[in-house]
Design a protein around this motif. Structure first.
Motif, short mmCIF file in Angstrom:
data_model
loop_
_atom_site.label_atom_id
_atom_site.label_comp_id
_atom_site.label_asym_id
_atom_site.label_seq_id
_atom_site.Cartn_x
_atom_site.Cartn_y
_atom_site.Cartn_z
N THR A 86 -0.60 4.12 -1.95
CA THR A 86 -1.73 4.73 -1.25
C THR A 86 -1.26 5.69 -0.17
OG1 THR A 86 -3.05 2.74 -1.61
CG2 THR A 86 -3.82 4.24 0.10
N GLN B 216 -3.84 3.89 -6.00
CA GLN B 216 -3.67 2.47 -5.69
C GLN B 216 -4.37 1.60 -6.73
OE1 GLN B 216 -1.68 1.25 -3.12
NE2 GLN B 216 -1.92 -0.66 -4.21
N ALA C 287 -5.59 8.90 -3.02
CA ALA C 287 -4.89 7.68 -2.60
C ALA C 287 -5.56 6.44 -3.18
CB ALA C 287 -4.84 7.61 -1.08
N VAL C 288 -6.87 6.41 -3.15
CA VAL C 288 -7.60 5.26 -3.69
C VAL C 288 -7.39 5.16 -5.20
CG1 VAL C 288 -9.92 4.32 -4.10
CG2 VAL C 288 -9.30 5.19 -1.83
N LEU D 95 0.81 -1.21 0.00
CA LEU D 95 0.00 0.00 0.00
C LEU D 95 0.86 1.27 0.00
CD1 LEU D 95 -2.83 -1.04 2.48
CD2 LEU D 95 -2.90 -1.00 -0.02
#
Length: 173
Positions: A103, A159, A155-156, A100
């Motif tokens: 993210t 990712q 961020a979403v 992650l």
């Protein structure tokens, strides 16, 4: 930077700028800055040098300034290169520690960019802000949730896009 990398950066910044432009045309109270998401993705994917990352941020700042409906568009010329520098440094530190990492990096970069933009705007155009908001605190109360929501959204997006983009870029020369 190789010409392939320049093309990737250009395409991603163009996509971010187009999305930001169309989202700004909706005249909603929250207009996410997709340019941040896409310059983060570019920096994460191509791993530029520190000066190249700052250059990407400067181009992003120019694009943001040109299509901004914000209270002080020139603040983008500082906030976006600063965000790009943070993206470069932070991703270099955490990229091998978590899946992650894109993210977390994009979330923090959006916070840095957004809050540095707000600080610059507060300093540069405080009287204008006070005409629109009763107090500086009113501006801050309105601005903080916008930056945080945008950070989550960016961020979403990064990712989700990172995995297929990384696969495509790792397939060929």
């Amino acid at each position: 930077m190789k010409s392939k990398d320049i093309a990737i950066v250009g395409i991603l910044l163009a996509i971010g700028a187009i999305l930001r432009y169309f989202l700004a045309m909706l005249h909603t109270p929250l207009t996410p800055n997709m340019i941040i998401a896409f310059y983060c993705l570019a920096i994460i994917l191509i791993a530029p040098t520190v000066f190249e990352a700052v250059g990407i941020g400067l181009v992003a700042g120019i694009l943001s300034m040109l299509i901004s409906g914000s209270i002080f568009p020139p603040a983008n010329l500082i906030s976006e290169p600063l965000g790009a520098l943070v993206c470069f440094a932070l991703y270099a530190v955490i990229k091998n520690r978590s899946k992650l990492a894109p993210t977390a990096t994009t979330f923090l970069v959006t916070l840095v960019s957004g809050f540095s933009f707000a600080a610059i705007a507060l300093i540069a155009v405080a009287p204008t802000i006070l005409n629109k908001y009763t107090t500086m605190e009113g501006f801050i109360i309105v601005f903080v949730p916008i930056v945080v929501i945008t950070a989550v959204f960016n961020a979403v997006i990064v990712q989700i896009l990172y995995i297929p983009a990384n696969r495509v870029l790792s397939r060929g020369p």
